[in-house]
Design an enzyme around this catalytic site. Structure first.
Site, PDB file in Angstrom:
ATOM      1  N   LYS A   1      24.812  -5.749  17.961  1.00 31.50           N
ATOM      2  CA  LYS A   1      26.058  -5.165  17.464  1.00 31.50           C
ATOM      3  C   LYS A   1      25.709  -3.829  16.816  1.00 31.50           C
ATOM      4  O   LYS A   1      24.832  -3.777  15.935  1.00 31.50           O
ATOM      5  CB  LYS A   1      26.662  -6.111  16.419  1.00 31.50           C
ATOM      6  CG  LYS A   1      27.715  -5.483  15.514  1.00 31.50           C
ATOM      7  CD  LYS A   1      29.015  -5.134  16.249  1.00 31.50           C
ATOM      8  CE  LYS A   1      30.000  -4.402  15.327  1.00 31.50           C
ATOM      9  NZ  LYS A   1      31.180  -3.905  16.030  1.00 31.50           N
TER      10      LYS A   1
ATOM     11  N   ASP B   1       0.818  -1.218   0.000  1.00 34.59           N
ATOM     12  CA  ASP B   1       0.000   0.000   0.000  1.00 34.59           C
ATOM     13  C   ASP B   1       0.858   1.277   0.000  1.00 34.59           C
ATOM     14  O   ASP B   1       0.375   2.347  -0.360  1.00 34.59           O
ATOM     15  CB  ASP B   1      -0.956  -0.007   1.195  1.00 34.59           C
ATOM     16  CG  ASP B   1      -1.974  -1.149   1.098  1.00 34.59           C
ATOM     17  OD1 ASP B   1      -2.412  -1.462  -0.029  1.00 34.59           O
ATOM     18  OD2 ASP B   1      -2.301  -1.748   2.141  1.00 34.59           O
TER      19      ASP B   1
ATOM     20  N   HIS C   1       5.561 -12.491   7.450  1.00 36.79           N
ATOM     21  CA  HIS C   1       5.471 -12.037   6.058  1.00 36.79           C
ATOM     22  C   HIS C   1       6.836 -11.600   5.545  1.00 36.79           C
ATOM     23  O   HIS C   1       7.759 -11.385   6.330  1.00 36.79           O
ATOM     24  CB  HIS C   1       4.487 -10.863   5.935  1.00 36.79           C
ATOM     25  CG  HIS C   1       5.002  -9.580   6.524  1.00 36.79           C
ATOM     26  ND1 HIS C   1       5.096  -9.362   7.886  1.00 36.79           N
ATOM     27  CD2 HIS C   1       5.475  -8.447   5.943  1.00 36.79           C
ATOM     28  CE1 HIS C   1       5.590  -8.155   8.112  1.00 36.79           C
ATOM     29  NE2 HIS C   1       5.835  -7.574   6.947  1.00 36.79           N
TER      30      HIS C   1
ATOM     31  N   GLU D   1      32.712   1.472  11.634  1.00 37.49           N
ATOM     32  CA  GLU D   1      32.137   0.614  10.598  1.00 37.49           C
ATOM     33  C   GLU D   1      31.564   1.446   9.450  1.00 37.49           C
ATOM     34  O   GLU D   1      31.678   1.070   8.287  1.00 37.49           O
ATOM     35  CB  GLU D   1      31.043  -0.268  11.205  1.00 37.49           C
ATOM     36  CG  GLU D   1      31.553  -1.361  12.146  1.00 37.49           C
ATOM     37  CD  GLU D   1      31.835  -0.885  13.566  1.00 37.49           C
ATOM     38  OE1 GLU D   1      31.850   0.339  13.808  1.00 37.49           O
ATOM     39  OE2 GLU D   1      32.063  -1.752  14.433  1.00 37.49           O
TER      40      GLU D   1
END
Ligand SMILES: O=P(O)(O)O[C@H]1O[C@H](CO)[C@@H](O)[C@H](O)[C@H]1O
Ligand SMILES: O=P(O)(O)O[C@H]1O[C@H](CO)[C@@H](O)[C@H](O)[C@H]1O
Lengths: 350, 350
Positions: B313, B77, B165, B319
């Site tokens: 984490k 939707d 889902h 990172e």
């Protein structure tokens, strides 16, 4: 129907990373019924005798943080990178490659008080932070190929200590992100004979569509290819390759720039705006003796919030497996930040 | 001192993405005093009359979800990709490139009941999910170059509906992640005359250091280059390029594999283990008529948890700005998952 970038989906190219991102502005209408975050901490005491980053408090290592009065830097008690470790054996299998990684991790406190932050500090105090960042870059850069200064602000960004501080991880190798930026800036320079980010800065200053803030030396933009909703880049108006190349005027104006930018962030949702930020410039170590004229020094802010102090953008399924996606356009985000006052909301309380 | 991969920091190479990750096993000792997450939801009712994914409930679009009995697929939707939108004008500026993006987004319910999940379903029910994934790949693959099936499980991964889902986003372009994997698999095939992931699977089966689960058709490993603490790859023992190439035996054994893998995940911290997962195979659309023999079809699971049901984490500062980093080694993570029973903990309650 004519194409409207604020209404119609499209992909945009990031020349620094050589990748595309999906922009779906029509999706800003989507209601949010998913996870909401805890609002960022407010009302932190100036001094907490149990906080190891406060002056005079004992840390996990048993060492006592001294009674410091400006910035204070020490080696992380739980570093991800150690200076001397045994090296992995070399392998001739292309699918199982390990390589040596040396380095060191430092923590840098910005100020002796826990309850101040860049926009509520004196600009001389912010200048002292910039000066110390440059010292650290010079010191660690002599030995290490890459020195990553970064700050995780707020618990939403994995920060476990509310005292204003950043981290500095130096490594014997060039990490992925700077390696990719190095390659793409180098290719652009080869092809056009000009610096990518110098061209980009000039064009953003001419277009004036994504500017958040500027002064004589610096301009802050939401980059055309931004991934995070309110991502920004801090770009120099006069080209420099590394933090250490900043002159007095650039340092002074950078202090004002960072104060204004963070005030705008905090004012947007009236909270201590979480983000990860850091600095990228030409590689150090062996890189100090190589030609780096394709590089432009710049700052990066990656904030996770999307709609309010408690609703963030989830970079999950499609983003992890296929491609970055954003709803809000870079132009809309830039306008929202630009409209915010430069004075921090906490300073204007009656 | 001899190098010990479970103790000494090193970097590992990911040949699928052509990048390195930093492994710092000594850092598992670090205490965690940062943000803890809300534990994943348990005790979901089988049917919730206000949940639009339950049979017979009205959705935001005004359409009513039918009384379905197996899987059920409908168009999202609030789709990030629409089929027909005006296209951006072409630009000759390399720094401001936009390109057209067409596509469609579907939602696929796995089961009419909200309170079941793969390891607590009948294997025929899991086979029906696999059958429908393949139908969707075939249907959307005729028109679109890439069909990304993915599931965000749990609110920590941005999922806003507890009913089991997944989502399916199909696009007229090849997104970044599959583009990178396409290039690297192609280069390997050119260089060695063999498929990268076929070689990799054989070597993992011989080394037996990172295997989490296997049956006649499939093997699940924590890849040598894993970034997320408990990241896994689902690899076929008999080579196939796309989901649609699965034969009956592969489908049946894949159902058992996914049931066992998710049971092990859930058993690890006794919770509904959050993750984003999805499938990657050779491109579709125009790609159906091109040579894709370098491709191996595979599944990917990216779970965020690190230490417990509530400590994840954080992929932040270093990172985001420099390079992926992990503490726990891939070998240790694989052993922890391997040791978990294949039966879901909720089924063994007295
Ligand atoms: O499932 P939703 O609510 O459409 O959205 C969720 O998955 C999408 C695809 O990974 C992400 O873009 C969203 O940030 C996330 O909240
Ligand atoms: O600051 P800390 O507690 O060392 O750790 C934080 O930043 C590091 C560097 O970005 C990350 O690896 C950790 O996941 C995060 O929690």
């Amino acid at each position: 129907m004519a194409f409207n970038p604020n209404e119609h989906q499209h992909v945009r190219y990031n020349p620094l990373r050589n990748e595309w991102i999906l922009v779906s502005p029509h999706r800003t209408l989507r209601p949010w019924s998913g996870q909401v975050e805890t609002a960022p901490l407010e009302n932190i005491p100036a001094y907490d005798p149990s906080n190891p980053l406060c002056p005079g408090v004992k840390r996990a290592s048993g060492l006592v943080t001294p009674i410091y009065e400006s910035t204070y830097v020490f080696t992380n008690d739980f570093p991800a990178l150690l200076e001397n470790v045994p090296e992995p054996p070399s392998s001739d299998d292309p699918l199982f490659q390990a390589a040596p990684a040396g380095g060191t991790c430092r923590v840098m406190c910005f100020h002796p008080k826990s309850n101040v932050y860049l926009p509520t500090m004196k600009s001389e105090e912010v200048e002292a932070i910039i000066e110390e960042w440059i010292n650290q870059m010079k010191d660690l850069g002599r030995k290490y190929q890459w020195v990553q200064i970064f700050e995780n602000r707020g618990s939403m960004m994995g920060c476990s200590n509310p005292h204003p501080h950043c981290q500095i991880w130096a490594s014997s190798f060039l990490p992925n992100e700077p390696k990719i930026k190095d390659e793409n800036q180098r290719n652009y320079f080869k092809k056009y004979g000009r610096r990518m980010l110098e061209d980009y800065t000039k064009k953003e200053l001419a277009k004036r569509e994504r500017i958040v803030w500027e002064n004589n030396e610096w301009v802050v933009v939401v980059p055309y290819w931004a991934v995070w909703p309110f991502e920004t880049m801090v770009l120099p108006k006069r080209q420099i390759q590394r933090f250490a190349d900043c002159d007095q005027s650039q340092k002074k104006e950078l202090a004002l720039t960072l104060q204004a930018l963070v005030a705008k962030y905090d004012n947007l949702f009236k909270c201590s705006f979480p983000y990860s930020m850091g600095w990228h410039g030409a590689p150090t170590g062996d890189g100090l003796n190589e030609d780096q004229c394709h590089w432009t020094f710049h700052g990066i802010y990656y904030p996770p919030l999307l709609r309010s102090a408690t609703v963030k953008k989830f970079m999950v399924g499609y983003e992890m497996l296929a491609q970055s996606q954003r709803d809000l356009t870079a132009e809309k985000a830039a306008a929202m930040l630009r409209e915010q006052p430069e004075q921090h909301y906490s300073l204007s309380k009656p």
